[in-house]
Design an enzyme around this catalytic site. Structure first.
Site, short mmCIF file in Angstrom:
data_model
loop_
_atom_site.label_atom_id
_atom_site.label_comp_id
_atom_site.label_asym_id
_atom_site.label_seq_id
_atom_site.Cartn_x
_atom_site.Cartn_y
_atom_site.Cartn_z
N SER A 164 0.90 2.08 5.59
CA SER A 164 1.34 1.65 7.45
C SER A 164 -0.40 0.94 7.65
O SER A 164 -0.75 0.27 6.67
CB SER A 164 0.57 2.91 8.11
OG SER A 164 -0.80 3.90 8.15
N LYS A 165 0.05 0.91 9.27
CA LYS A 165 -1.92 -0.31 9.61
C LYS A 165 -2.69 -0.19 8.41
O LYS A 165 -3.33 -0.76 9.01
CB LYS A 165 -1.30 -0.12 11.33
CG LYS A 165 -0.16 -1.15 11.64
CD LYS A 165 -0.57 -1.97 12.99
CE LYS A 165 0.85 -2.24 13.93
NZ LYS A 165 0.82 -1.28 14.83
#
Ligand code: GLU
Ligand code: ZN
Length: 489
Positions: free
Chosen positions: A254-255
């Protein structure tokens, strides 16, 4: 059976590196089997749909150089390839299931479903999800709802007993008790829009998809889809749920781990060939040793059997390393054309570059080529060559375990050697520095480091002598002099 596979993104966000990997695996599988790779746009979620996402899909795959054989922009025998243009088909087949008693109309209002959900929240042990209220409505009851003008949704009758088993190429037999499948999911909404499940399996069937290769997050939908195929009397495709993509900490990528949208990777200056190579190795391998694969290699060598069961770890450092390797393979001319836009964006180089800048660019390519990891690294790496030197911390001029006066001494000694640059080549100059190191108490590194900082403003730079030649000897000497003034204060 001929291989036909598809990438079926929903244009509700930017292309994610995990999605790109799914697309690549599908593409390489199709190519290696002499099959077809199809793009299908699953745009039934109109609330989350955006034109920007759709454009991003085309832009990113164009950048990657990956083409589909059939798709919205290409056409093909089984189109249209955009779900919003296929609504009639979904309606027809949803109705068919209703007519055959395999699906039914549900008239529950949003309010009733909301109350049901609230009740279920209170009592976690009770049956969750839709309560099958309309599953066995009589014709009279239905007519009554119709008379009230309520527009029904169509729900699938999931069998209450038994289990559904399907084979997954990677995971083997996947079993699910039918009572554990979400109770009677909606196939067609009251506004005539299909849900993902209905549209997805109808399209896979009519587009003659042979293998479904998709992210593992879709595995829970597998059993429902197989039941739908059975209900229609269609043969389900082969399933292949891909290993997850994780960050180094074992969490889903994820980010938090770094960039995840392809657009960000492009902006930072990754090369498509590096990205394709690395991403293909996340969850897949050819053998225990080979790491380098051009797109054309993978088009021949990709096999499903080498996909891993275990999640793949996305290692940004490894990707950077691959990118560096691919940058070294570029011709100087090619590399130049790729880095110029970064320098222009940073305001270092005009558009088009002046002839002086062209010379500078030609000169710097050979000295940065071995050191760049990302194309965007060119900006910090060469800032000392364009314009004035940015301020740097004075202590950077002082080698480890040395003091200011030693740094000053080194700069003086070094300067006298650098001055000879016009008569000596880099090798000879290095010999001079080595000799100086032997005759003085300074290590070679300690001699070069203050000069490097004085000239480039940084402890890491392209090779020092070549950098000085590129900058111009006079300018370099001026910078050494200013550094001495600062140290002398
Ligand atoms: N539209 C779905 C997605 O966005 C497709 C899933 C599938 O491949 O079945 O991932
Ligand atoms: Zn209902």
């Amino acid at each position: 059976m001929s291989v036909r596979v598809r990438y079926a993104p929903s244009p509700t966000g930017l292309q994610h590196i995990g999605g790109v990997r799914t697309a690549l695996f599908n593409y390489f599988f199709a190519k290696s089997q002499g099959g077809k790779f199809i793009l299908r746009v699953e745009d039934t979620d109109r609330e989350r749909y955006s034109d920007e996402s759709l454009q991003d899909l085309y832009d990113t795959f164009n950048w990657l150089g990956i083409e589909w054989d059939e798709g919205p922009d290409k056409g093909g025998e089984y189109g249209p390839y955009v779900q919003s243009e296929r609504f009639d088909l979904y309606k027809k087949y949803a109705q068919q299931l209703v007519d055959e008693g395999k699906a039914y109309k549900c008239y529950c209002t949003a309010e009733r479903l909301e109350n049901l959900r609230a009740e279920q929240q209170k009592d976690k042990k009770s049956q969750q999800g839709y309560d099958r209220h309309c599953r066995e409505l009589t014709a009279e009851q239905q007519a009554e709802y119709e008379a009230q003008g309520i527009k029904p949704v169509i729900r699938f009758k999931v069998p209450l007993e038994g289990k559904t088993v399907f084979n997954d190429v990677i995971l083997g037999d996947v079993k699910r008790k039918n009572k554990d499948i979400s109770p009677d999911p909606v196939l067609l909404k009251s506004d005539g829009f299909p849900t993902y499940h209905l549209a997805n399996i109808i399209d896979d069937h009519f587009m003659k998809i042979s293998h479904i290769m998709r992210a593992q997050e879709w595995l829970p939908s597998g059993a429902l889809h197989v039941l739908l195929y059975e209900a229609f009397g269609w043969e389900p495709p082969a399933y292949c749920h891909l290993p997850m993509v994780m960050g180094k900490d074992g969490q889903k990528l994820s980010k938090r781990h770094g960039s995840t949208s392809l657009r960000d990777f492009i902006a930072k200056g990754y090369l498509p060939e590096a990205l394709i190579n690395y991403v293909s190795l996340v969850g897949w391998s050819y053998d225990d040793s080979r790491e380098f694969f051009e797109k054309e290699d993978l088009e021949k060598l990709f096999v499903l059997e080498k996909l891993n069961k275990a999640p793949g770890v996305f290692d940004y450092k490894k990707l950077d390393w691959f990118n560096g390797q691919y940058i070294r393979k570029l011709s100087d001319e090619d590399l130049k054309s790729k880095i110029v836009p970064y320098l222009q964006d940073a305001g270092r180089v005009n558009n088009p570059p002046t002839s002086e800048q062209e010379n500078m660019l030609d000169g710097l390519i050979p000295i940065v080529k071995e050191r760049l990891k990302l194309l965007s690294d060119i900006v910090p790496m060469t800032s000392f060559l364009f314009g004035d030197l940015a301020e740097y911390p004075v202590e950077d001029l002082v080698p480890k375990k040395k003091d200011t006066s030693a740094a000053l001494d080194i700069l003086k000694l070094g300067r006298s050697l650098i001055e000879k640059m016009t008569e000596l080549d880099d090798e000879q100059l290095e010999e001079e520095f080595k000799a100086l190191s032997e005759s003085s108490s300074y290590k070679l590194g300690d001699l070069l480091s203050p000069l490097r900082v004085a000239v480039t403003g940084s402890r890491v730079s392209p090779p020092l002598f070549a950098s000085i030649r590129l900058l111009g000897l006079d300018k370099a000497l001026e910078r050494i002099d200013s550094a001495m003034v600062i140290l002398d204060k």
